[in-house]
Motif scaffolding. Structure first.
Motif, mmCIF file in Angstrom:
data_model
loop_
_atom_site.group_PDB
_atom_site.id
_atom_site.type_symbol
_atom_site.label_atom_id
_atom_site.label_comp_id
_atom_site.label_asym_id
_atom_site.label_seq_id
_atom_site.Cartn_x
_atom_site.Cartn_y
_atom_site.Cartn_z
ATOM 1 N N PRO A 36 2.469 -2.688 11.936
ATOM 2 C CA PRO A 36 2.886 -2.456 13.326
ATOM 3 C C PRO A 36 1.732 -2.420 14.311
ATOM 4 C CG PRO A 36 4.096 -1.008 11.839
ATOM 5 C CD PRO A 36 3.046 -1.690 11.005
ATOM 6 N N ASP A 37 0.548 -1.969 13.869
ATOM 7 C CA ASP A 37 -0.589 -1.913 14.790
ATOM 8 C C ASP A 37 -1.358 -3.221 14.856
ATOM 9 O OD1 ASP A 37 -1.883 -1.935 12.356
ATOM 10 O OD2 ASP A 37 -3.037 -0.099 12.702
ATOM 11 N N GLY A 38 -0.912 -4.234 14.080
ATOM 12 C CA GLY A 38 -1.534 -5.539 14.146
ATOM 13 C C GLY A 38 -2.907 -5.619 13.518
ATOM 14 N N ARG A 39 -3.174 -4.779 12.513
ATOM 15 C CA ARG A 39 -4.517 -4.727 11.951
ATOM 16 C C ARG A 39 -4.632 -5.246 10.523
ATOM 17 N NH1 ARG A 39 -7.350 -5.335 16.172
ATOM 18 N NH2 ARG A 39 -7.492 -3.544 17.591
ATOM 19 N N TYR A 40 -3.544 -5.330 9.786
ATOM 20 C CA TYR A 40 -3.640 -5.775 8.403
ATOM 21 C C TYR A 40 -2.325 -6.413 7.970
ATOM 22 C CZ TYR A 40 -1.464 -1.159 7.815
ATOM 23 O OH TYR A 40 -0.638 -0.060 7.921
ATOM 24 N N LEU A 41 -2.395 -7.179 6.887
ATOM 25 C CA LEU A 41 -1.204 -7.796 6.315
ATOM 26 C C LEU A 41 -0.505 -6.803 5.406
ATOM 27 C CD1 LEU A 41 -2.654 -11.318 5.401
ATOM 28 C CD2 LEU A 41 -1.622 -10.553 7.557
ATOM 29 N N THR A 42 0.798 -6.990 5.241
ATOM 30 C CA THR A 42 1.588 -6.086 4.415
ATOM 31 C C THR A 42 2.450 -6.879 3.438
ATOM 32 O OG1 THR A 42 3.423 -6.026 6.001
ATOM 33 C CG2 THR A 42 1.703 -4.340 6.240
ATOM 34 N N GLY A 43 2.833 -6.229 2.333
ATOM 35 C CA GLY A 43 3.814 -6.773 1.417
ATOM 36 C C GLY A 43 5.211 -6.346 1.833
ATOM 37 N N LYS A 44 6.196 -6.742 1.036
ATOM 38 C CA LYS A 44 7.576 -6.353 1.340
ATOM 39 C C LYS A 44 7.764 -4.850 1.350
ATOM 40 C CE LYS A 44 9.959 -10.505 -0.296
ATOM 41 N NZ LYS A 44 10.935 -11.076 -1.251
ATOM 42 N N ASP A 45 6.900 -4.152 0.589
ATOM 43 C CA ASP A 45 6.980 -2.697 0.549
ATOM 44 C C ASP A 45 6.349 -2.032 1.763
ATOM 45 O OD1 ASP A 45 4.339 -3.308 0.057
ATOM 46 O OD2 ASP A 45 4.299 -2.478 -1.971
ATOM 47 N N GLY A 46 5.785 -2.817 2.658
ATOM 48 C CA GLY A 46 5.161 -2.270 3.844
ATOM 49 C C GLY A 46 3.737 -1.786 3.632
ATOM 50 N N GLU A 47 3.284 -1.806 2.380
ATOM 51 C CA GLU A 47 1.938 -1.339 2.072
ATOM 52 C C GLU A 47 0.910 -2.439 2.390
ATOM 53 O OE1 GLU A 47 0.965 1.783 0.939
ATOM 54 O OE2 GLU A 47 3.037 2.217 1.559
ATOM 55 N N PRO A 48 -0.334 -2.033 2.682
ATOM 56 C CA PRO A 48 -1.358 -3.041 3.019
ATOM 57 C C PRO A 48 -1.580 -4.034 1.891
ATOM 58 C CG PRO A 48 -2.094 -0.825 3.611
ATOM 59 C CD PRO A 48 -0.840 -0.652 2.809
ATOM 60 N N PHE A 49 -1.805 -5.268 2.278
ATOM 61 C CA PHE A 49 -2.167 -6.329 1.342
ATOM 62 C C PHE A 49 -3.602 -6.719 1.631
ATOM 63 C CE2 PHE A 49 -2.872 -10.795 0.373
ATOM 64 C CZ PHE A 49 -2.388 -10.915 -0.922
ATOM 65 N N PHE A 50 -4.474 -6.612 0.637
ATOM 66 C CA PHE A 50 -5.875 -6.976 0.823
ATOM 67 C C PHE A 50 -6.044 -8.455 0.521
ATOM 68 C CE2 PHE A 50 -10.327 -7.493 0.025
ATOM 69 C CZ PHE A 50 -10.944 -6.584 0.858
ATOM 70 N N TYR A 51 -6.481 -9.195 1.521
ATOM 71 C CA TYR A 51 -6.680 -10.638 1.409
ATOM 72 C C TYR A 51 -8.085 -10.880 0.856
ATOM 73 C CZ TYR A 51 -6.488 -15.530 3.229
ATOM 74 O OH TYR A 51 -6.467 -16.900 3.384
ATOM 75 N N LEU A 52 -8.169 -11.175 -0.428
ATOM 76 C CA LEU A 52 -9.439 -11.588 -1.028
ATOM 77 C C LEU A 52 -9.250 -13.025 -1.486
ATOM 78 C CD1 LEU A 52 -12.311 -10.974 -1.786
ATOM 79 C CD2 LEU A 52 -11.517 -10.087 -3.978
ATOM 80 N N GLY A 53 -9.728 -13.950 -0.650
ATOM 81 C CA GLY A 53 -9.439 -15.355 -0.865
ATOM 82 C C GLY A 53 -10.573 -16.116 -1.527
ATOM 83 N N ASP A 54 -10.217 -17.271 -2.084
ATOM 84 C CA ASP A 54 -11.190 -18.222 -2.593
ATOM 85 C C ASP A 54 -10.792 -19.603 -2.082
ATOM 86 O OD1 ASP A 54 -13.405 -19.193 -3.985
ATOM 87 O OD2 ASP A 54 -12.215 -19.636 -5.766
#
Length: 480
Positions: A36-54
């Protein structure tokens, strides 16, 4: 001043260190929204999703199924969460067949994907395999429908392959095919938007993806080096989060500092560095002058980005993004085949940044370089170039972290941390090892000297409100 001073033998460090093994994490958890604050991605559970990409841009185009499986399994073991791949790949993916002799389009027409009945007998069946295998391993695919050259550069009859009309049609088709899977959509592909016609193509493809997938999928834009999606589309309603390409250089100043600029934009949107310097890449594209990057060069952007507001980070290796092997034309002199590059030290060290961030509350974490007391000579602390210090904390004042890229003493303003006692930790970004430096009184300001891992080695100082009893940095945070 931190209390553990002087050189500590490795045996002593090991005795003071905490193991960093993590509990088994749930599979099939993919990002679906934005906080809601526009700061991080979330999963369906609403919990933060950490984007660690390659970055594995050519994975669909150049890999066999066995090779893709080897690559994906390795990245899952190393705790990556996203793999960035291109459907219409840069290296003539429109006209050079994939490993099985298949092309993606009929007559170079984006409205006619070359799809045949039956399994495993066309280009898109191979894409299906890679996406499904990645998802089975808990990896999200950051899927570029096309590389930028196909909407930006002359390809067919002196024109790009894509125009606004066929881009929307293609977007609908690919959105339907991969909608509902563990996918983030990444438009762009290393090109600038230079005119209204090109902008219209991108916006049409975004509309097509939405229509094909049905709803509001996560969509971003991969820009040209040194740029960001915010330059073109920050206020577009389809742009879920901003992506930067801070570029293949090693300086914070003039490059990685731009992550904070995107973080500060309104309306607030998550920001990710989708292409920092790759490991073993010619630094600033000038190997004759600067040489090739090493693990330390890719670690610094990880913490610079995370501590200045990013919701995650993307790693890359110069051999892996192009899936280089000796029988292929090399681009910018990769040093080893991609199969050897899987074990590059920087790739294995990325997970420690993820573990560190996830070991403290994520939802209230903010960048705050005011924690760092400016030295009499500011280019010393907070520093500049490749030796820039950065800091992050949470709004509630329960913890703070300062990234020290070198072994130089520095002072910290402790006023942002609540509580009369502060627990001091040192975190090693190379190994995930932790040194418990005990507690100090919250006196308003204190001076710290990084642990004696070496003058040119980085470390993270973690300061906790002692009453919170947080676990050692890098250990899972209890949800109780």
């Amino acid at each position: 001043m931190s209390r553990l001073r002087g050189f500590l033998p490795l045996a002593t460090l090991a005795a003071l260190s905490f193991a960093t093994a993590r509990a088994e994490e749930p599979k099939h958890r993919f990002p679906t929204g934005v906080s809601p604050d526009g700061r991080y991605l979330t999963g369906k559970d609403g919990e933060p999703f950490f984007y660690l990409g390659d970055t594995a841009w050519e994975l669909f185009h150049r890999s066999t199924r066995e090779e893709a499986d080897r690559y994906l399994a390795d990245r899952a073991r190393k705790e990556f969460t996203v793999v960035q791949v291109v459907a219409l790949a840069e290296f003539d993916g429109h006209s050079v067949p994939n490993a099985y002799g298949h092309l993606p389009l009929v007559d170079l027409d984006p409205t006619r994907p070359d799809v045949k009945d039956g399994p495993a007998n066309d280009y898109w069946d191979h894409v299906d395999f890679v996406v499904d295998r990645a998802n089975a391993l808990g990896l999200t695919i950051g899927l570029l429908p096309t590389w930028g050259r196909y909407w930006h550069d002359p390809i067919k009859d002196g024109k790009p392959l894509f125009n606004a009309a066929n881009a929307e049609t293609y977007g609908q088709w690919i959105g339907r095919r991969y909608g509902g899977k563990g996918v983030i959509w990444i438009l762009g592909g290393d090109r600038k938007v230079e005119n209204d016609e090109q902008r219209a193509v991108i916006e049409a493809m975004a509309r097509g993806l939405r229509a094909g997938e049905g709803g509001h999928p996560l969509i971003t834009f991969h820009p040209r080096g040194g740029g960001g999606s915010s330059e073109y589309f920050h206020k577009a309603d389809w742009l879920s989060f901003n992506m930067r390409q801070n570029g293949h250089n090693t300086d914070f100043t003039g490059s990685y500092e731009n992550t904070r600029k995107d973080y500060d934009l309104q309306p607030a949107k998550p920001v990710i560095d989708g292409e920092p310097i790759y490991e073993a890449h010619p630094i600033s594209f000038n190997a004759a002058r600067n040489g090739h990057s090493i693990a330390a060069d890719v670690r610094r952007p990880l913490y610079w980005d995370l501590f200045t507001g990013a919701c995650g980070h993307t790693y890359g290796h110069h051999s892996i993004w192009q899936m280089w092997q000796p029988d292929r034309k090399p681009i910018n002199n990769p040093l080893v085949p991609w199969t050897e590059a899987l074990d590059a030290p920087g790739a294995a060290q990325m997970k420690y940044g993820r573990r560190l961030i996830e070991s403290r509350p994520i939802t209230s974490r903010i960048p705050d370089d005011s924690l760092i007391v400016v030295d009499r000579v500011p280019t010393s602390v907070p520093g500049a170039g490749r030796y820039r210090f950065v800091a992050t904390r949470d709004r509630e004042g329960t913890f703070a972290m300062i990234y020290a890229p070198i072994g130089r003493a520095f002072s910290v303003n402790l006023k942002a941390i609540k509580g009369p006692r502060i627990h001091v930790w040192w975190f090693d970004p190379r190994s995930g090892l932790v040194v418990d430096d005990g507690e100090i009184a919250n006196t308003g300001e204190s001076r710290f000297e990084p642990m004696p891992w070496g003058e040119a080695l980085d470390s993270v100082l973690v300061l906790d409100d002692a009453s919170k009893n947080y676990p050692p940095p890098g250990q899972p945070l209890s949800k109780d």
